[in-house]
Write a protein that holds these residues in place. Structure first.
Motif, PDB file in Angstrom:
ATOM      1  N   LEU A 104       0.827  -1.197   0.000  1.00  0.00           N
ATOM      2  CA  LEU A 104       0.000   0.000   0.000  1.00  0.00           C
ATOM      3  C   LEU A 104       0.868   1.256   0.000  1.00  0.00           C
ATOM      4  N   CYS A 105       1.908   1.262   0.843  1.00  0.00           N
ATOM      5  CA  CYS A 105       2.816   2.415   0.888  1.00  0.00           C
ATOM      6  C   CYS A 105       3.485   2.639  -0.453  1.00  0.00           C
ATOM      7  N   GLU A 106       3.865   1.561  -1.118  1.00  0.00           N
ATOM      8  CA  GLU A 106       4.502   1.681  -2.429  1.00  0.00           C
ATOM      9  C   GLU A 106       3.537   2.284  -3.445  1.00  0.00           C
ATOM     10  N   LEU A 107       2.286   1.824  -3.428  1.00  0.00           N
ATOM     11  CA  LEU A 107       1.288   2.374  -4.354  1.00  0.00           C
ATOM     12  C   LEU A 107       1.046   3.853  -4.085  1.00  0.00           C
ATOM     13  N   MET A 108       1.030   4.232  -2.810  1.00  0.00           N
ATOM     14  CA  MET A 108       0.766   5.616  -2.449  1.00  0.00           C
ATOM     15  C   MET A 108       1.990   6.513  -2.597  1.00  0.00           C
ATOM     16  N   SER A 109       3.122   5.943  -3.019  1.00  0.00           N
ATOM     17  CA  SER A 109       4.340   6.729  -3.222  1.00  0.00           C
ATOM     18  C   SER A 109       4.672   6.915  -4.695  1.00  0.00           C
ATOM     19  N   GLN A 110       3.755   6.542  -5.566  1.00  0.00           N
ATOM     20  CA  GLN A 110       3.997   6.664  -7.007  1.00  0.00           C
ATOM     21  C   GLN A 110       3.899   8.121  -7.458  1.00  0.00           C
ATOM     22  N   PRO A 111       4.696   8.525  -8.446  1.00  0.00           N
ATOM     23  CA  PRO A 111       4.632   9.909  -8.939  1.00  0.00           C
ATOM     24  C   PRO A 111       3.354  10.171  -9.735  1.00  0.00           C
ATOM     25  N   ARG A 112       3.024  11.426  -9.869  1.00  0.00           N
ATOM     26  CA  ARG A 112       1.846  11.818 -10.632  1.00  0.00           C
ATOM     27  C   ARG A 112       2.081  11.587 -12.118  1.00  0.00           C
ATOM     28  N   THR A 113       1.092  11.037 -12.812  1.00  0.00           N
ATOM     29  CA  THR A 113       1.134  10.846 -14.262  1.00  0.00           C
ATOM     30  C   THR A 113      -0.226  11.236 -14.836  1.00  0.00           C
ATOM     31  N   ALA A 114      -0.345  11.158 -16.157  1.00  0.00           N
ATOM     32  CA  ALA A 114      -1.625  11.490 -16.788  1.00  0.00           C
ATOM     33  C   ALA A 114      -2.727  10.541 -16.341  1.00  0.00           C
ATOM     34  N   GLU A 115      -2.366   9.279 -16.101  1.00  0.00           N
ATOM     35  CA  GLU A 115      -3.363   8.306 -15.660  1.00  0.00           C
ATOM     36  C   GLU A 115      -3.686   8.466 -14.179  1.00  0.00           C
ATOM     37  N   ARG A 116      -2.707   8.867 -13.400  1.00  0.00           N
ATOM     38  CA  ARG A 116      -2.921   9.092 -11.964  1.00  0.00           C
ATOM     39  C   ARG A 116      -3.419  10.521 -11.771  1.00  0.00           C
ATOM     40  N   ASP A 117      -4.728  10.699 -12.000  1.00  0.00           N
ATOM     41  CA  ASP A 117      -5.299  12.044 -12.023  1.00  0.00           C
ATOM     42  C   ASP A 117      -6.193  12.340 -10.830  1.00  0.00           C
ATOM     43  N   ARG A 118      -6.168  11.475  -9.823  1.00  0.00           N
ATOM     44  CA  ARG A 118      -7.008  11.660  -8.638  1.00  0.00           C
ATOM     45  C   ARG A 118      -6.113  11.551  -7.410  1.00  0.00           C
ATOM     46  N   ILE A 119      -6.070  12.577  -6.586  1.00  0.00           N
ATOM     47  CA  ILE A 119      -5.214  12.550  -5.398  1.00  0.00           C
ATOM     48  C   ILE A 119      -6.015  12.066  -4.192  1.00  0.00           C
ATOM     49  N   LEU A 120      -5.488  11.073  -3.490  1.00  0.00           N
ATOM     50  CA  LEU A 120      -6.139  10.505  -2.316  1.00  0.00           C
ATOM     51  C   LEU A 120      -5.147  10.448  -1.168  1.00  0.00           C
ATOM     52  N   SER A 121      -5.652  10.402   0.038  1.00  0.00           N
ATOM     53  CA  SER A 121      -4.810  10.203   1.209  1.00  0.00           C
ATOM     54  C   SER A 121      -5.220   8.896   1.877  1.00  0.00           C
ATOM     55  N   CYS A 122      -4.268   8.256   2.558  1.00  0.00           N
ATOM     56  CA  CYS A 122      -4.554   7.000   3.242  1.00  0.00           C
ATOM     57  C   CYS A 122      -3.819   6.996   4.574  1.00  0.00           C
ATOM     58  N   THR A 123      -4.527   6.721   5.649  1.00  0.00           N
ATOM     59  CA  THR A 123      -3.951   6.681   6.992  1.00  0.00           C
ATOM     60  C   THR A 123      -4.293   5.342   7.637  1.00  0.00           C
ATOM     61  N   PHE A 124      -3.315   4.700   8.250  1.00  0.00           N
ATOM     62  CA  PHE A 124      -3.610   3.465   8.970  1.00  0.00           C
ATOM     63  C   PHE A 124      -2.767   3.407  10.242  1.00  0.00           C
ATOM     64  N   VAL A 125      -3.260   2.656  11.218  1.00  0.00           N
ATOM     65  CA  VAL A 125      -2.539   2.441  12.466  1.00  0.00           C
ATOM     66  C   VAL A 125      -2.608   0.952  12.784  1.00  0.00           C
ATOM     67  N   LEU A 126      -1.461   0.330  12.935  1.00  0.00           N
ATOM     68  CA  LEU A 126      -1.378  -1.062  13.356  1.00  0.00           C
ATOM     69  C   LEU A 126      -0.740  -1.075  14.744  1.00  0.00           C
ATOM     70  N   ALA A 127      -1.413  -1.655  15.723  1.00  0.00           N
ATOM     71  CA  ALA A 127      -0.900  -1.626  17.092  1.00  0.00           C
ATOM     72  C   ALA A 127      -1.290  -2.899  17.831  1.00  0.00           C
ATOM     73  N   PRO A 128      -0.382  -3.437  18.646  1.00  0.00           N
ATOM     74  CA  PRO A 128      -0.728  -4.615  19.459  1.00  0.00           C
ATOM     75  C   PRO A 128      -1.544  -4.211  20.676  1.00  0.00           C
ATOM     76  N   HIS A 129      -2.232  -5.179  21.247  1.00  0.00           N
ATOM     77  CA  HIS A 129      -3.026  -4.936  22.449  1.00  0.00           C
ATOM     78  C   HIS A 129      -2.590  -5.890  23.557  1.00  0.00           C
ATOM     79  N   ILE A 130      -2.768  -5.437  24.781  1.00  0.00           N
ATOM     80  CA  ILE A 130      -2.515  -6.284  25.946  1.00  0.00           C
ATOM     81  C   ILE A 130      -3.861  -6.701  26.520  1.00  0.00           C
ATOM     82  N   ALA A 131      -4.019  -7.991  26.779  1.00  0.00           N
ATOM     83  CA  ALA A 131      -5.275  -8.465  27.359  1.00  0.00           C
ATOM     84  C   ALA A 131      -5.470  -7.822  28.721  1.00  0.00           C
TER      85      ALA A 131
END
Length: 211
Positions: free
Chosen positions: A164-191
Protein backbone atom coordinates in the motif's frame (compact mmCIF):
# COMPACT_ATOMS: atom_id res chain seq x y z
CA UNK A 1 17.39 10.74 7.75
CA UNK A 2 18.40 7.56 5.96
CA UNK A 3 17.39 5.68 2.86
CA UNK A 4 18.09 2.65 0.71
CA UNK A 5 18.56 2.77 -3.05
CA UNK A 6 15.58 0.50 -3.81
CA UNK A 7 13.19 2.10 -1.34
CA UNK A 8 10.28 4.22 -2.63
CA UNK A 9 10.59 6.52 0.39
CA UNK A 10 13.04 8.20 2.74
CA UNK A 11 13.22 7.13 6.37
CA UNK A 12 13.04 9.65 9.22
CA UNK A 13 14.63 8.27 12.38
CA UNK A 14 15.58 11.31 14.48
CA UNK A 15 13.28 12.39 17.32
CA UNK A 16 13.89 16.08 16.54
CA UNK A 17 12.64 15.65 12.97
CA UNK A 18 9.64 13.60 14.10
CA UNK A 19 8.79 16.42 16.53
CA UNK A 20 8.75 18.83 13.58
CA UNK A 21 6.26 16.55 11.84
CA UNK A 22 4.03 16.49 14.94
CA UNK A 23 1.94 19.20 13.29
CA UNK A 24 -1.04 18.48 11.03
CA UNK A 25 -0.23 21.27 8.58
CA UNK A 26 3.42 20.19 8.26
CA UNK A 27 2.35 16.62 7.60
CA UNK A 28 -0.02 17.92 4.94
CA UNK A 29 2.76 19.96 3.32
CA UNK A 30 5.16 17.02 3.18
CA UNK A 31 2.49 14.63 1.85
CA UNK A 32 1.39 17.13 -0.79
CA UNK A 33 4.96 17.72 -1.97
CA UNK A 34 5.40 13.96 -2.30
CA UNK A 35 2.15 13.60 -4.24
CA UNK A 36 2.82 16.52 -6.60
CA UNK A 37 6.51 15.76 -7.16
CA UNK A 38 9.14 18.17 -8.43
CA UNK A 39 9.52 21.78 -7.33
CA UNK A 40 6.25 23.20 -6.04
CA UNK A 41 5.50 26.88 -5.54
CA UNK A 42 3.96 28.29 -2.38
CA UNK A 43 0.92 29.34 -4.40
CA UNK A 44 0.38 25.80 -5.71
CA UNK A 45 0.78 24.35 -2.23
CA UNK A 46 -1.75 26.83 -0.87
CA UNK A 47 -4.19 25.90 -3.65
CA UNK A 48 -3.84 22.16 -3.00
CA UNK A 49 -4.18 22.57 0.76
CA UNK A 50 -7.02 25.09 0.61
CA UNK A 51 -5.05 27.53 2.75
CA UNK A 52 -3.66 31.04 2.39
CA UNK A 53 -0.02 31.19 1.33
CA UNK A 54 0.76 33.58 4.19
CA UNK A 55 -0.12 30.84 6.65
CA UNK A 56 2.37 28.41 5.11
CA UNK A 57 5.62 30.38 5.23
CA UNK A 58 6.40 29.72 8.89
CA UNK A 59 5.82 25.97 8.53
CA UNK A 60 7.85 25.81 5.33
CA UNK A 61 10.79 27.49 7.09
CA UNK A 62 10.57 25.02 9.99
CA UNK A 63 10.54 22.06 7.59
CA UNK A 64 13.49 23.47 5.66
CA UNK A 65 15.51 24.05 8.84
CA UNK A 66 14.89 20.45 9.89
CA UNK A 67 16.09 19.17 6.52
CA UNK A 68 12.72 17.61 5.69
CA UNK A 69 12.17 19.71 2.56
CA UNK A 70 14.36 21.93 0.38
CA UNK A 71 13.83 25.46 -0.88
CA UNK A 72 14.98 26.69 -4.27
CA UNK A 73 16.91 29.96 -4.48
CA UNK A 74 14.67 32.86 -5.39
CA UNK A 75 14.51 36.55 -4.68
CA UNK A 76 10.76 36.96 -4.39
CA UNK A 77 8.74 35.33 -1.60
CA UNK A 78 6.04 34.24 -4.05
CA UNK A 79 8.59 32.68 -6.41
CA UNK A 80 10.09 30.29 -3.88
CA UNK A 81 9.65 26.62 -4.68
CA UNK A 82 9.84 23.60 -2.42
CA UNK A 83 10.49 19.88 -2.79
CA UNK A 84 11.46 16.81 -0.82
CA UNK A 85 15.23 16.26 -0.50
CA UNK A 86 16.87 14.28 -3.29
CA UNK A 87 14.40 12.52 -5.54
CA UNK A 88 11.17 14.46 -5.23
CA UNK A 89 8.97 11.38 -5.73
CA UNK A 90 10.27 9.62 -2.62
CA UNK A 91 7.87 10.16 0.27
CA UNK A 92 8.97 10.35 3.90
CA UNK A 93 8.40 7.47 6.32
CA UNK A 94 9.20 7.16 10.01
CA UNK A 95 11.44 4.64 11.73
CA UNK A 96 9.75 3.76 15.01
CA UNK A 97 12.31 3.78 17.80
CA UNK A 98 11.06 3.44 21.37
CA UNK A 99 14.33 3.23 23.32
CA UNK A 100 14.02 6.61 25.04
CA UNK A 101 11.26 8.76 26.49
CA UNK A 102 12.07 11.50 23.97
CA UNK A 103 11.59 9.14 21.02
CA UNK A 104 8.32 7.79 22.38
CA UNK A 105 6.99 11.27 23.09
CA UNK A 106 7.83 12.38 19.55
CA UNK A 107 5.94 9.40 18.13
CA UNK A 108 2.93 10.12 20.35
CA UNK A 109 2.75 13.69 19.10
CA UNK A 110 3.19 12.58 15.50
CA UNK A 111 0.40 9.99 15.75
CA UNK A 112 -2.03 12.51 17.25
CA UNK A 113 -1.36 14.94 14.41
CA UNK A 114 -1.64 12.18 11.80
CA UNK A 115 -5.02 11.04 13.08
CA UNK A 116 -6.27 14.62 13.20
CA UNK A 117 -5.37 15.07 9.52
CA UNK A 118 -7.11 11.78 8.69
CA UNK A 119 -10.29 12.90 10.44
CA UNK A 120 -10.27 16.22 8.58
CA UNK A 121 -9.70 14.44 5.25
CA UNK A 122 -12.59 12.07 5.90
CA UNK A 123 -15.04 14.78 6.95
CA UNK A 124 -14.11 17.02 4.01
CA UNK A 125 -14.54 14.15 1.54
CA UNK A 126 -18.12 13.56 2.74
CA UNK A 127 -19.18 16.79 1.03
CA UNK A 128 -17.59 16.03 -2.36
CA UNK A 129 -20.29 15.77 -5.07
CA UNK A 130 -18.46 13.10 -7.12
CA UNK A 131 -17.42 10.94 -4.18
CA UNK A 132 -17.15 7.20 -4.82
CA UNK A 133 -18.19 5.73 -1.47
CA UNK A 134 -18.84 2.15 -2.57
CA UNK A 135 -17.85 -0.40 -5.19
CA UNK A 136 -14.45 -1.53 -6.45
CA UNK A 137 -13.29 2.06 -7.05
CA UNK A 138 -14.45 3.48 -3.71
CA UNK A 139 -12.39 6.41 -2.44
CA UNK A 140 -13.77 6.80 1.08
CA UNK A 141 -13.27 4.15 3.73
CA UNK A 142 -12.91 4.30 7.50
CA UNK A 143 -12.67 1.01 9.32
CA UNK A 144 -11.21 -0.65 12.40
CA UNK A 145 -10.52 -4.33 13.08
CA UNK A 146 -9.22 -6.16 16.12
CA UNK A 147 -8.21 -9.81 15.86
CA UNK A 148 -5.85 -12.54 16.98
CA UNK A 149 -3.07 -13.12 14.43
CA UNK A 150 -0.22 -15.57 14.13
CA UNK A 151 3.32 -14.39 13.49
CA UNK A 152 2.97 -15.45 9.85
CA UNK A 153 -0.25 -13.47 9.52
CA UNK A 154 1.36 -10.38 11.09
CA UNK A 155 4.10 -10.68 8.47
CA UNK A 156 1.43 -10.94 5.76
CA UNK A 157 -0.30 -7.80 7.09
CA UNK A 158 3.02 -5.95 7.01
CA UNK A 159 3.57 -7.07 3.42
CA UNK A 160 0.15 -5.76 2.41
CA UNK A 161 0.74 -2.44 4.16
CA UNK A 162 4.16 -2.16 2.54
CA UNK A 163 2.56 -2.69 -0.87
CA UNK A 164 0.00 0.00 0.00
CA UNK A 165 2.82 2.41 0.89
CA UNK A 166 4.50 1.68 -2.43
CA UNK A 167 1.29 2.37 -4.35
CA UNK A 168 0.77 5.62 -2.45
CA UNK A 169 4.34 6.73 -3.22
CA UNK A 170 4.00 6.66 -7.01
CA UNK A 171 4.63 9.91 -8.94
CA UNK A 172 1.85 11.82 -10.63
CA UNK A 173 1.13 10.85 -14.26
CA UNK A 174 -1.63 11.49 -16.79
CA UNK A 175 -3.36 8.31 -15.66
CA UNK A 176 -2.92 9.09 -11.96
CA UNK A 177 -5.30 12.04 -12.02
CA UNK A 178 -7.01 11.66 -8.64
CA UNK A 179 -5.21 12.55 -5.40
CA UNK A 180 -6.14 10.50 -2.32
CA UNK A 181 -4.81 10.20 1.21
CA UNK A 182 -4.55 7.00 3.24
CA UNK A 183 -3.95 6.68 6.99
CA UNK A 184 -3.61 3.46 8.97
CA UNK A 185 -2.54 2.44 12.47
CA UNK A 186 -1.38 -1.06 13.36
CA UNK A 187 -0.90 -1.63 17.09
CA UNK A 188 -0.73 -4.61 19.46
CA UNK A 189 -3.03 -4.94 22.45
CA UNK A 190 -2.52 -6.28 25.95
CA UNK A 191 -5.27 -8.47 27.36
CA UNK A 192 -6.96 -6.59 30.19
CA UNK A 193 -8.48 -8.11 33.35
CA UNK A 194 -12.24 -8.32 33.40
CA UNK A 195 -13.79 -4.99 34.40
CA UNK A 196 -16.17 -4.74 37.34
CA UNK A 197 -19.77 -4.50 36.26
CA UNK A 198 -19.00 -5.69 32.75
CA UNK A 199 -21.61 -8.42 33.07
CA UNK A 200 -22.79 -11.39 35.03
CA UNK A 201 -20.47 -14.26 35.81
CA UNK A 202 -19.81 -16.29 32.71
CA UNK A 203 -20.56 -13.44 30.29
CA UNK A 204 -17.91 -13.04 27.61
CA UNK A 205 -15.97 -9.80 27.52
CA UNK A 206 -14.76 -9.34 23.89
CA UNK A 207 -11.92 -7.04 24.97
CA UNK A 208 -10.46 -9.42 27.54
CA UNK A 209 -8.76 -12.77 27.57
CA UNK A 210 -10.75 -15.55 29.20
CA UNK A 211 -10.05 -16.22 32.87
Amino acid sequence: MSETSNSPYRVIDRAAQIEVLASPIRQEIVDTLAALGGQVSTAELALQLGRHADGLYYHLKVLCKAGLITESAAGEEEARRYALPGEATRALRLAYRTDTTKEKQALRKFARALLKVAQEDFEEALDMPDLAASGDARELWASRSKAWLSREEVMEVNGLLQRLCELMSQPRTAERDRILSCTFVLAPHIARPKRRGAGEAGDADPDCAED
